[in-house]
Design a protein around this motif. Structure first.
Motif, mmCIF file in Angstrom:
data_model
loop_
_atom_site.group_PDB
_atom_site.id
_atom_site.type_symbol
_atom_site.label_atom_id
_atom_site.label_comp_id
_atom_site.label_asym_id
_atom_site.label_seq_id
_atom_site.Cartn_x
_atom_site.Cartn_y
_atom_site.Cartn_z
ATOM 1 N N GLU A 169 0.741 -0.809 -0.465
ATOM 2 C CA GLU A 169 -0.162 -0.183 0.061
ATOM 3 C C GLU A 169 0.793 1.271 -0.231
ATOM 4 N N SER A 170 1.580 1.379 1.180
ATOM 5 C CA SER A 170 2.591 2.269 0.679
ATOM 6 C C SER A 170 3.868 1.937 -0.147
ATOM 7 N N PHE A 171 3.785 0.712 -0.594
ATOM 8 C CA PHE A 171 5.182 1.054 -2.024
ATOM 9 C C PHE A 171 6.599 1.063 -0.849
ATOM 10 N N THR A 172 6.415 -0.132 0.420
ATOM 11 C CA THR A 172 8.064 0.496 0.775
ATOM 12 C C THR A 172 8.731 -1.095 1.392
ATOM 13 N N ALA A 173 9.484 -1.593 1.716
ATOM 14 C CA ALA A 173 10.316 -2.651 1.329
ATOM 15 C C ALA A 173 11.352 -2.342 3.168
ATOM 16 N N GLN A 174 11.706 -3.721 3.790
ATOM 17 C CA GLN A 174 12.294 -2.712 4.560
ATOM 18 C C GLN A 174 13.538 -4.206 4.968
ATOM 19 N N PHE A 194 9.632 1.786 -3.999
ATOM 20 C CA PHE A 194 10.069 0.898 -4.743
ATOM 21 C C PHE A 194 8.864 1.320 -6.034
ATOM 22 N N GLU A 195 9.380 0.934 -7.265
ATOM 23 C CA GLU A 195 7.763 2.201 -8.310
ATOM 24 C C GLU A 195 7.377 0.447 -8.818
ATOM 25 N N VAL A 196 6.542 0.171 -9.405
ATOM 26 C CA VAL A 196 6.155 -0.907 -10.695
ATOM 27 C C VAL A 196 6.938 -0.147 -12.182
ATOM 28 N N VAL A 202 10.642 -3.999 -10.914
ATOM 29 C CA VAL A 202 10.263 -3.402 -10.242
ATOM 30 C C VAL A 202 11.450 -2.545 -9.811
ATOM 31 N N GLN A 203 11.786 -1.128 -9.536
ATOM 32 C CA GLN A 203 12.993 -0.272 -9.400
ATOM 33 C C GLN A 203 13.017 -0.030 -7.800
ATOM 34 N N ILE A 204 14.145 -0.171 -7.133
ATOM 35 C CA ILE A 204 14.239 0.153 -5.900
ATOM 36 C C ILE A 204 15.064 1.261 -5.055
ATOM 37 N N LYS A 205 15.120 2.095 -4.192
ATOM 38 C CA LYS A 205 15.591 3.022 -4.514
ATOM 39 C C LYS A 205 15.742 2.495 -2.770
ATOM 40 N N PHE A 206 16.502 2.973 -1.409
ATOM 41 C CA PHE A 206 17.157 2.704 -0.773
ATOM 42 C C PHE A 206 17.266 4.220 0.197
ATOM 43 N N GLU A 207 16.293 4.259 0.911
ATOM 44 C CA GLU A 207 16.281 5.810 1.615
ATOM 45 C C GLU A 207 17.282 6.052 2.937
ATOM 46 N N GLU A 208 17.188 4.719 3.629
ATOM 47 C CA GLU A 208 17.715 5.343 5.227
ATOM 48 C C GLU A 208 17.813 3.712 5.391
ATOM 49 N N GLY A 209 19.072 4.369 6.370
ATOM 50 C CA GLY A 209 19.602 2.468 6.849
ATOM 51 C C GLY A 209 19.370 3.083 8.848
ATOM 52 N N VAL A 210 19.021 1.983 8.962
ATOM 53 C CA VAL A 210 18.707 2.024 10.077
ATOM 54 C C VAL A 210 20.139 0.635 11.458
ATOM 55 N N ILE A 211 20.347 1.178 12.036
ATOM 56 C CA ILE A 211 20.628 0.433 13.241
ATOM 57 C C ILE A 211 19.714 0.205 14.513
ATOM 58 N N GLY A 212 19.996 -0.865 14.831
ATOM 59 C CA GLY A 212 18.347 -1.218 15.956
ATOM 60 C C GLY A 212 19.537 -1.544 17.085
ATOM 61 N N SER A 267 22.561 8.179 0.375
ATOM 62 C CA SER A 267 21.755 9.042 -0.838
ATOM 63 C C SER A 267 23.445 8.640 -1.760
ATOM 64 N N TYR A 268 24.179 7.575 -2.169
ATOM 65 C CA TYR A 268 25.339 7.520 -2.739
ATOM 66 C C TYR A 268 24.441 6.839 -3.425
ATOM 67 N N SER A 269 25.661 6.419 -4.462
ATOM 68 C CA SER A 269 25.080 6.183 -6.279
ATOM 69 C C SER A 269 24.467 5.134 -5.764
ATOM 70 N N ASN A 270 24.685 3.322 -5.392
ATOM 71 C CA ASN A 270 24.311 2.751 -5.064
ATOM 72 C C ASN A 270 23.347 2.339 -4.777
ATOM 73 N N ALA A 271 22.576 3.401 -4.552
ATOM 74 C CA ALA A 271 21.216 3.438 -3.377
ATOM 75 C C ALA A 271 19.728 3.235 -4.576
ATOM 76 N N GLN A 272 20.012 2.539 -5.575
ATOM 77 C CA GLN A 272 18.402 1.897 -6.217
ATOM 78 C C GLN A 272 19.306 0.525 -7.121
ATOM 79 N N SER A 273 18.282 -0.015 -7.252
ATOM 80 C CA SER A 273 18.334 -1.230 -8.189
ATOM 81 C C SER A 273 17.072 -1.424 -8.389
ATOM 82 N N TRP A 274 17.155 -2.617 -9.617
ATOM 83 C CA TRP A 274 15.801 -3.234 -10.239
ATOM 84 C C TRP A 274 15.445 -4.811 -9.695
ATOM 85 N N LEU A 275 14.954 -5.099 -9.617
ATOM 86 C CA LEU A 275 14.260 -6.589 -9.071
ATOM 87 C C LEU A 275 13.406 -7.258 -9.873
#
Length: 306
Positions: A169-174, A194-196, A202-212, A267-275
């Motif tokens: 619904e939100s087009f997000t993946a973790q 991600f975008e269809v 799908v095209q994926i764009k990583f936006e944020e990293g989280v260290i729990g 924000s670096y260049s490898n933050a996008q990919s497709w699947l």
């Protein structure tokens, strides 16, 4: 080859008996059952003639179900179901692909190729609800993950789980990796949008990293020995020392556990990919990344995980 119903009719003629047709409500019908961790940086062959014979599931049918008649409902296990079980069995001892031999990898590729040819969801991006939920990584050929998996061979450190949680619904993946140590568990995650782009892609764009923040375990469990670089190290002489620092370490862990997760932008260049999702049902997913890597994931709660 005669169908199962023809075989039953033949047997009934030989025995001078008859079986009432089984209504559709009593038949056993098999229910058709995006991972890229970049920031953690044969042709189709059918089942051979010596493959296992089809498996039949047999269930007694009560008089009530048959409207006064009794009989047996028979359903042939689907070929895709057999292939899925064979594929999951082939992962045994491979540590999600890290320790797979070349022969095992070839067998896995063969099974994956056969399953992809029987994909029940030819347009996965048109069935996004099937993608929803938490998926556990069972196998990958993505070399970028191998250093991470290798960290689980360090003393007292274990990679407990690698997973992906999708919200269509939100087009997000973790993507998340959970580590377990002697005192606490923690995780490293990446959040992506991600975008269809096509029925499978799908095209994926990583936006944020989280260290729990570490989650404290109940107590420090000290093993008798640990294996490091192929050698077993006896920890018995150190048990007294390790036990004496347990209270101090627990206090520190509690303090850290009370802190919020550490988040940082990507924000670096490898933050996008497709699947590409090449196989999808309600319990198994096969995806291929832009570098040719393959990911096999199993839905949380599926019997395939047991």
């Amino acid at each position: 080859m005669a169908s199962s119903s023809s075989l039953f009719q033949l047997r009934c003629r030989n025995l001078s008996c008859s079986l009432a047709p089984i209504p559709s409500s009593s038949r056993l019908v098999p229910t058709p059952s995006i991972l890229h961790l970049g920031v953690f940086t044969k042709p189709i062959i059918g089942v051979s003639s010596d493959a296992p014979r089809p498996v039949f599931c047999v269930r007694a049918v009560t008089n009530e179900e048959e409207g006064g008649y009794s009989g047996v409902a028979v359903a042939e296990e689907t070929e895709a179901g057999r292939l899925k079980k064979a594929l999951v069995d082939s992962f045994y001892g491979t540590d999600r692909g890290l320790k797979a031999s070349s022969d095992t990898r070839a067998e896995i590729v063969e099974l994956i190729t056969q399953l992809e040819a029987k994909n029940p969801t030819p347009a996965p991006t048109d069935a996004l609800t099937l993608l929803n939920g938490k998926w556990i990584l069972a196998y990958t050929s993505f070399a970028g993950l191998f250093p991470l998996l290798s960290s689980g061979t360090l003393p007292l450190v274990k990679v407990e789980e690698i997973s992906q949680t999708i919200d269509s619904e939100s087009f997000t993946a973790q993507n998340s990796v959970r580590f377990a140590g002697p005192l606490a568990t923690t995780s490293i995650s990446t959040n992506a949008k991600f975008e269809v782009r096509s029925p499978k892609r799908v095209q994926i764009k990583f936006e944020e990293g989280v260290i729990g923040t570490p989650q404290l375990t109940d107590s420090l469990v000290i093993p008798e020995n640990v294996e490091f670089l192929g050698q077993k190290i006896d920890l018995t002489p150190f048990k007294g020392i390790l036990t004496s620092v347990q209270d101090t370490a627990s206090s520190v862990a509690r303090t850290i556990s009370s802190q919020p997760p550490l988040k940082f932008p990507i924000s670096y260049s490898n933050a996008q990919s497709w699947l590409l999702t090449t196989y999808l049902d309600d319990e198994l997913r096969i995806s291929r990344g832009d570098g040719g890597s393959v990911f096999v994931l199993i839905k949380e709660g599926s019997s395939l995980l047991s």
